[in-house]
Write an enzyme that holds these catalytic residues in place. Sequence first.
Site, mmCIF file in Angstrom:
data_model
loop_
_atom_site.group_PDB
_atom_site.id
_atom_site.type_symbol
_atom_site.label_atom_id
_atom_site.label_comp_id
_atom_site.label_asym_id
_atom_site.label_seq_id
_atom_site.Cartn_x
_atom_site.Cartn_y
_atom_site.Cartn_z
ATOM 1 C CE1 TYR A 159 0.866 -2.017 -6.747
ATOM 2 C CE2 TYR A 159 0.408 -4.210 -7.766
ATOM 3 C CZ TYR A 159 1.101 -3.340 -6.862
ATOM 4 O OH TYR A 159 2.100 -4.117 -6.168
ATOM 5 C CD GLU A 182 17.030 -9.663 -7.381
ATOM 6 O OE1 GLU A 182 16.196 -8.369 -7.468
ATOM 7 O OE2 GLU A 182 17.777 -9.128 -6.269
ATOM 8 C CB CYS A 204 -17.955 -2.680 2.601
ATOM 9 S SG CYS A 204 -18.929 -3.672 2.763
HETATM 10 C C1 PLP Z 1 9.573 -7.737 -6.351
HETATM 11 C C2 PLP Z 1 10.985 -7.313 -6.368
HETATM 12 C C3 PLP Z 1 11.772 -8.016 -7.028
HETATM 13 C C4 PLP Z 1 10.635 -9.020 -8.416
HETATM 14 O O1 PLP Z 1 9.667 -7.883 -9.434
HETATM 15 P P1 PLP Z 1 9.257 -8.900 -11.033
HETATM 16 O O2 PLP Z 1 8.835 -7.049 -11.473
HETATM 17 O O3 PLP Z 1 8.045 -9.392 -10.243
HETATM 18 O O4 PLP Z 1 10.039 -9.695 -11.610
HETATM 19 C C5 PLP Z 1 12.830 -8.755 -8.044
HETATM 20 N N1 PLP Z 1 13.943 -7.714 -7.270
HETATM 21 C C6 PLP Z 1 13.386 -6.572 -5.893
HETATM 22 C C7 PLP Z 1 14.600 -6.313 -5.058
HETATM 23 C C8 PLP Z 1 11.628 -6.941 -5.635
HETATM 24 O O5 PLP Z 1 12.132 -5.701 -5.004
#
Ligand code: PLP
Length: 432
Positions: free
Chosen positions: A330, A287, A356
Amino acid sequence: MHAFQFRQDRLYCEELSVESLARRYGTPLYIYSQLTLTRNFRRLDEAWASVRHLPCYAVKANSNLAILRLMADLGSGFDVVSGGELRRVMAAGGSAHRCVFAGVAKTEEEIGLALRAGIHCFNIESEAELDRVDRLAGDLGLTAPVAVRVNPNIAARTHAKITTGTYENKFGIALDLAESVYERAARKKNLWLRGLQMHIGSQLTQVKPFEDAARRIAPLAATLKRKYGIEFLDIGGGLGIVYQDALASGDPFWWQSPQGRRMLTPEQYAARLLPILEPLGLRILLEPGRFITGNAGILVTKVEYVKRTGRKTFVIVDAAMTELIRPAFYDAYHEIVPVVRRRRRVEPCDVVGGVCESADYFCKDRPLPIPQPDELLAILSAGAYGSVMASNYNSRPLAAEVLVHGRRSALVRRRQPVEAIWQWENTAPWQD
Ligand SMILES: *Cc1c(COP(=O)(O)O)cnc(C)c1O
């Protein structure tokens, strides 16, 4: 290699000068490189070529329709976290069959939408959600494909606000409870136990936490495959990118940090995880979000004023935390470069927006060549968690987005007209 480079003293995105793009489309402006997006996707995809796998681009990193279309064309699946993101993927021409649906707060409406669209899998975050998905699937006469998101209790060694895989976080189900949750799920009539999922955090720059998490989860994956015939293991996203010296390095992945530590590359990431995961014989889902889009986008902004207070120099620009909230949110570092390099005195300065809030800054006390009003600056590595986190705070319209492909550019989100900000508002009847 990413496609933002200086040619002589002008910053280019692929074959187009950033200055010409800013002149044509105005500022603040997000500019994305199709070449960089494509290369990033392919590089990760190829690193995993030795196993059956499916990268599911994490839509929340940058959900512009043109980027989603590109990812779909490259063969990517998608990781969505809301009904809105699923609708976006479909609007961009992507298929729900290649979407995994994450998130701790899925509503009945969202679950119904995903079931009817034929989602690849729900990544389940709690037992209550499992019950809800089973009930709604039953109502629709459908079977719901599910994977449980397990929390391996691994500290990702990244910023606290983007750590997700410890017991302090709201995400997932504790590893030691997971097997009993699958046992319960297996007794439900309308569920198909299709996989197992985890995601430990974002912007990880070391492979060790990924490796530890994979080792911890692999035995469970093997058991679930044997008992329930699960098909896939989804190892989440989180692969970090270079934010410092991203431009100088040319190659944003093979980069030596000032501390002499090498950044994590997709090849290293795959090489260290494959020996743990390959023997499982499961399809591996990934992901990646930030890794695909982060260094494929910049935010271009125009200098409005330079304000010297005696103590400090403020470079005040037309972008703000409303276009890129990462420094405020962050404590993130973003490299800032002039779009056209000129002879300018270098001094420590704060680059700030006009919102602001004191948290509205892009850098503090950073030595930069001090620009003059109307000159352009590029804030680098702004392709992920930039435009998607934008807001209308201070009634600032959402900025335009441009996709560059070689010598061509396309406006992929037009600048929001200011009246559109209040188009869903009205006065109360008794005020007339
Ligand atoms: C945010 C998220 C990602 C992607 O994270 P990156 O750091 O952008 O690669 C993948 N899986 C889940 C469940 C997320 O919440």
